[in-house]
Design an enzyme around this catalytic site. Structure first.
Site, PDB file in Angstrom:
ATOM      1  N   MET A  58      47.812  52.288  13.825  1.00 16.70           N
ATOM      2  CA  MET A  58      47.220  51.371  14.785  1.00 16.70           C
ATOM      3  C   MET A  58      45.717  51.229  14.503  1.00 16.70           C
ATOM      4  SD  MET A  58      49.216  51.794  18.348  1.00 16.70           S
ATOM      5  CE  MET A  58      48.436  53.307  18.899  1.00 16.70           C
ATOM      6  N   HIS A  65      44.823  59.765   9.028  1.00 17.33           N
ATOM      7  CA  HIS A  65      45.472  58.618   8.386  1.00 17.33           C
ATOM      8  C   HIS A  65      45.277  58.689   6.877  1.00 17.33           C
ATOM      9  CE1 HIS A  65      44.230  56.949  12.423  1.00 17.33           C
ATOM     10  NE2 HIS A  65      45.502  56.669  12.414  1.00 17.33           N
TER      11      HIS A  65
HETATM   12  N1  LIG Z   1      45.370  64.311  12.686  1.00 16.97           N
HETATM   13  C1  LIG Z   1      46.419  63.726  12.091  1.00 16.97           C
HETATM   14  N2  LIG Z   1      47.063  64.375  11.092  1.00 16.97           N
HETATM   15  C2  LIG Z   1      48.123  63.800  10.479  1.00 16.97           C
HETATM   16  N3  LIG Z   1      48.602  62.560  10.794  1.00 16.97           N
HETATM   17  C3  LIG Z   1      47.988  61.884  11.788  1.00 16.97           C
HETATM   18  C4  LIG Z   1      46.878  62.421  12.485  1.00 16.97           C
HETATM   19  N4  LIG Z   1      46.485  61.502  13.408  1.00 16.97           N
HETATM   20  C5  LIG Z   1      47.327  60.462  13.287  1.00 16.97           C
HETATM   21  N5  LIG Z   1      48.222  60.675  12.338  1.00 16.97           N
HETATM   22  C6  LIG Z   1      49.327  59.802  11.955  1.00 16.97           C
HETATM   23  O1  LIG Z   1      48.845  58.535  11.601  1.00 16.97           O
HETATM   24  C7  LIG Z   1      49.816  57.547  11.926  1.00 16.97           C
HETATM   25  C8  LIG Z   1      49.166  56.493  12.737  1.00 16.97           C
HETATM   26  O2  LIG Z   1      48.796  57.052  13.995  1.00 16.97           O
HETATM   27  P1  LIG Z   1      47.808  56.257  14.978  1.00 16.97           P
HETATM   28  O3  LIG Z   1      47.317  55.030  14.325  1.00 16.97           O
HETATM   29  O4  LIG Z   1      48.419  56.166  16.308  1.00 16.97           O
HETATM   30  O5  LIG Z   1      46.594  57.227  15.008  1.00 16.97           O
HETATM   31  P2  LIG Z   1      46.331  58.353  16.026  1.00 16.97           P
HETATM   32  O6  LIG Z   1      45.196  59.130  15.539  1.00 16.97           O
HETATM   33  O7  LIG Z   1      47.611  59.074  16.301  1.00 16.97           O
HETATM   34  O8  LIG Z   1      45.905  57.539  17.262  1.00 16.97           O
HETATM   35  P3  LIG Z   1      46.109  57.941  18.740  1.00 16.97           P
HETATM   36  O9  LIG Z   1      44.758  58.231  19.247  1.00 16.97           O
HETATM   37  O10 LIG Z   1      46.719  56.703  19.249  1.00 16.97           O
HETATM   38  O11 LIG Z   1      47.010  59.139  18.792  1.00 16.97           O
HETATM   39  C9  LIG Z   1      50.906  58.268  12.717  1.00 16.97           C
HETATM   40  O12 LIG Z   1      52.005  58.563  11.872  1.00 16.97           O
HETATM   41  C10 LIG Z   1      50.227  59.550  13.145  1.00 16.97           C
HETATM   42  O13 LIG Z   1      51.125  60.622  13.340  1.00 16.97           O
HETATM   43  C1  LIG Z   2      53.810  54.471  14.261  1.00 17.37           C
HETATM   44  C2  LIG Z   2      52.873  53.508  14.959  1.00 17.37           C
HETATM   45  C3  LIG Z   2      51.919  52.911  13.977  1.00 17.37           C
HETATM   46  C4  LIG Z   2      53.693  52.387  15.583  1.00 17.37           C
HETATM   47  O1  LIG Z   2      52.850  51.531  16.284  1.00 17.37           O
HETATM   48  C5  LIG Z   2      52.108  54.210  16.085  1.00 17.37           C
HETATM   49  O2  LIG Z   2      52.966  54.721  17.053  1.00 17.37           O
HETATM   50  C6  LIG Z   2      51.222  55.268  15.557  1.00 17.37           C
HETATM   51  O3  LIG Z   2      50.176  54.876  15.075  1.00 17.37           O
HETATM   52  O4  LIG Z   2      51.586  56.454  15.567  1.00 17.37           O
HETATM   53  N1  BAL Z   3      49.988  57.834  17.500  1.00 22.66           N
HETATM   54  C1  BAL Z   3      49.958  57.516  18.879  1.00 22.66           C
HETATM   55  C2  BAL Z   3      50.538  56.223  19.237  1.00 22.66           C
HETATM   56  C3  BAL Z   3      50.322  55.910  20.730  1.00 22.66           C
HETATM   57  O1  BAL Z   3      49.773  56.749  21.446  1.00 22.66           O
HETATM   58  O2  BAL Z   3      50.700  54.817  21.150  1.00 22.66           O
END
Ligand SMILES: Nc1ncnc2c1ncn2[C@@H]1O[C@H](COP(=O)(O)OP(=O)(O)OP(=O)(O)O)[C@@H](O)[C@H]1O
Ligand SMILES: CC(C)(CO)[C@@H](O)C(=O)[O-]
Ligand code: BAL
Length: 557
Positions: A58, A65
């Site tokens: 996202m 990421h």
């Molecule tokens: N610290 C992390 N270590 C490994 N993978 C991560 C981490 N943070 C996010 N991801 C992975 O990156 C992908 C995209 O996640 P997203 O864009 O929602 O970011 P996020 O950091 O999880 O954001 P949010 O604040 O919404 O949790 C997902 O598969 C998530 O599990």
């Molecule tokens: C997998 C995903 C990109 C779907 O919107 C979201 O849930 C996230 O960032 O983890």
């Molecule tokens: N990785 C998080 C996605 C959510 O909070 O919607």
């Protein structure tokens, strides 16, 4: 790198990219000589079409990421990162509007990371109303099983995982990747997506990537941006709680109650942390656990300064796994056998497993290129290994698999994707029991990414050429010049590192042993010592992790 914002452009881009020839460095050597590695996988095994990796995000990218992107970059010909703040997965009172949108910065990060294309459509391009909450959307949606969505985050985020499953299904249908990468941080999401792929028969490998953390232990998350500096410092207590529970686990605590109490003991001095849940479930089914038998997922969610954060830890009750990766000719299989013998562990002879399947194929009369027939055969085969014997379908083939007929054909068979997929699955089933030593090219990165001890055993090209020449002379074979051997070994390393099936990779948390001036016995002794350090320290206090990327050379020992 392309920025694609429409489905038409995405489809056109992918059609174009898939028609391109695979890059020369990924087409293996010119000759079709099947050169079989110790793990039985030919180094010339290449799919004809270019493979696509997808990292769904996202946006508001961070090092978490980027760890997914880096792994995907190494394993695929084409790398697509989707950036889409999905309205379907945000509740009406959640932070859909506030969620950070930083496309320019994300673009630069992806460009620097070697991403081929970003897919960042507006919601209407995907037929999704650009307002949050899945309830009001008139479109067809994907509904995960209630057993997987009713607990953990699903309790407070009604419709969230329906929104996730729907958008991920759309991305899979639009991009048709061979692999898709998700973080362990979103453990419930990961389990649901694995189930989605299995139940809807997506031919996509879901790659789970470890959680990347701040130095404090706080899991990186796009929402961490919401926190003040004191808030970020406080948020680290979630990880401290998980580690306290892990130490209780290493001390013998297996009950949910005991692990939850250990976690909560760390939060007593942080009344500002509003705990939403701490729970113990099975990491794959997400079913609640009162007791850890083999494996458990301890997961938590809490609000700090009104920011909702999640974290988790997987607790495994099994004997450790030793994974030894490294380039051809580094002595991995000899060392692995000796380490297994010294530690009383099972040497998982992956090469023998490929040989046993080859023997079965030859017995069946199937043509070696009948990949469909062989896929059928191998998916029904059952291989059993003991320290001294190899069985397949209850037949002892210990001697038969060493025949010249098997040896000359094992590479062609092990290069077949269905064979490798099935055998990796069986190897991982062995891994569930633990207490094994396995060696190969991607054991610590792909087959057993959670191995307790990962070794990257290597030696200089010159040293490996010298050893190879010495072997030739001992075997009375015609000598080959050192220069030629060095060229062959360099070429083999390059091909092994670039191939699509089982690429040679060093796991970030692997310990490198450079064995130029070490004997097999000395290398074995170092690994045994590392194992005992790790296992004993784990048993004592659970916070033993050997520094990532640590290299041990003779001078350090
Ligand atoms: N610290 C992390 N270590 C490994 N993978 C991560 C981490 N943070 C996010 N991801 C992975 O990156 C992908 C995209 O996640 P997203 O864009 O929602 O970011 P996020 O950091 O999880 O954001 P949010 O604040 O919404 O949790 C997902 O598969 C998530 O599990
Ligand atoms: C997998 C995903 C990109 C779907 O919107 C979201 O849930 C996230 O960032 O983890
Ligand atoms: N990785 C998080 C996605 C959510 O909070 O919607």
């Amino acid at each position: 790198m392309r920025l694609l914002t429409t489905v038409v452009a995405l489809r056109c881009y992918l059609e174009q990219q898939r028609l391109l020839e695979r890059k020369p460095e990924q087409q293996g050597r010119n000759d079709q000589f099947w050169d079989c590695g110790e793990d039985g996988v030919a180094s010339s095994s290449y799919p004809k079409h270019r493979e696509v990796g997808l990292v769904p995000t996202m946006g508001a990218l961070h090092a978490g990421h980027l760890s997914l992107i880096e792994q995907a970059r190494q394993e695929n010909d084409i790398l697509i990162v989707s950036i889409f703040v999905n309205p379907l997965q945000f509740g009406p009172t959640e932070d859909f509007q506030k969620y950070p949108r930083q496309l320019e910065r994300d673009w630069q990060l992806c460009e620097d990371a070697g991403v081929d294309a970003i897919f960042a459509p507006p919601p209407e391009e995907l037929g999704i109303p650009s307002r949050s909450s899945s309830e009001r959307s008139p479109m067809v949606q994907v509904i995960p099983p209630p057993e997987m969505t009713s607990g953990l985050c699903g309790r407070s985020r009604l419709g969230h995982f329906q929104g996730v499953a729907t958008i991920v299904t759309k991305l899979f249908n639009l991009i048709e990747p061979q692999r898709a990468y998700f973080g362990q941080k979103d453990a419930q999401q990961l389990a649901i997506i694995r189930r989605l792929v299995a139940d809807l028969n997506f031919p996509i490998e879901i790659v789970a990537c470890p959680i990347i953390r701040e130095a404090s232990g706080l899991a990186l998350s796009s929402r961490n941006q919401y926190l003040s500096l004191p808030g970020k410092q406080t948020a680290a207590v979630l990880y401290q709680g998980l580690r306290q529970a892990e130490q209780a686990f290493f001390g013998g605590e297996r009950s949910r109650l005991g692990l939850v109490e250990a976690f909560q003991s760390q939060l007593t001095e942080y009344p500002e942390v509003q705990l939403e849940y701490i729970d113990l479930v099975h990491p794959h089914t997400l079913m609640p656990l009162e007791q850890i038998e083999e494996i458990g997922l301890l997961a938590t969610a809490a609000r700090i300064e009104s920011t909702r954060l999640i974290d988790n830890l997987v607790l495994r009750d099994r004997a450790p796994i030793v994974a030894i990766d490294g380039p051809a000719g580094a002595g991995k299989s000899t060392v692995a056998r000796q380490v297994a013998r010294a530690l009383g562990l099972l040497y998982l002879d992956t090469g023998a497993m490929y040989r046993a399947v080859t023997w079965l194929v030859l017995q069946s009369g199937l043509a070696l290129d009948d990949e469909v027939g062989i896929a059928e055969l191998v998916s029904r085969a059952s291989i059993d290994l003991t320290p001294t014997e190899v069985w397949i379908n209850e037949q002892n083939v210990t001697q038969a698999i060493r025949s010249i007929e098997v040896t000359s054909r094992v590479s062609a068979i092990s290069a077949q994707r269905a064979v490798r997929r099935e055998l990796v699955k069986q190897q991982q089933q062995w891994g569930n029991k633990g207490g094994i030593v396995a060696e190969g090219r991607d054991i610590g990165t792909h087959v057993f990414p959670n191995a307790e001890l990962k070794i990257f055993l290597t030696a200089s090209v010159q040293e490996r050429a010298r050893r190879r020449q010495q072997d030739f002379s001992v075997q009375g074979e015609q000598s080959v010049s050192l220069q030629q051997l060095e060229r062959d070994i360099s070429e083999r390393d390059r091909a092994d590192s670039n191939r699509s099936i089982s690429p040679l990779r060093k796991a970030p948390d692997a310990i490198e042993i450079q064995s130029d001036r070490l004997s097999i016995a000395e290398v074995t002794e170092r690994i045994v010592n590392l194992y005992q350090q790790k296992v004993m320290t784990s048993a004592l206090n659970g916070n033993n992790y050997i520094q990532k990327g640590q290299t041990i050379a003779r001078s350090d020992l």
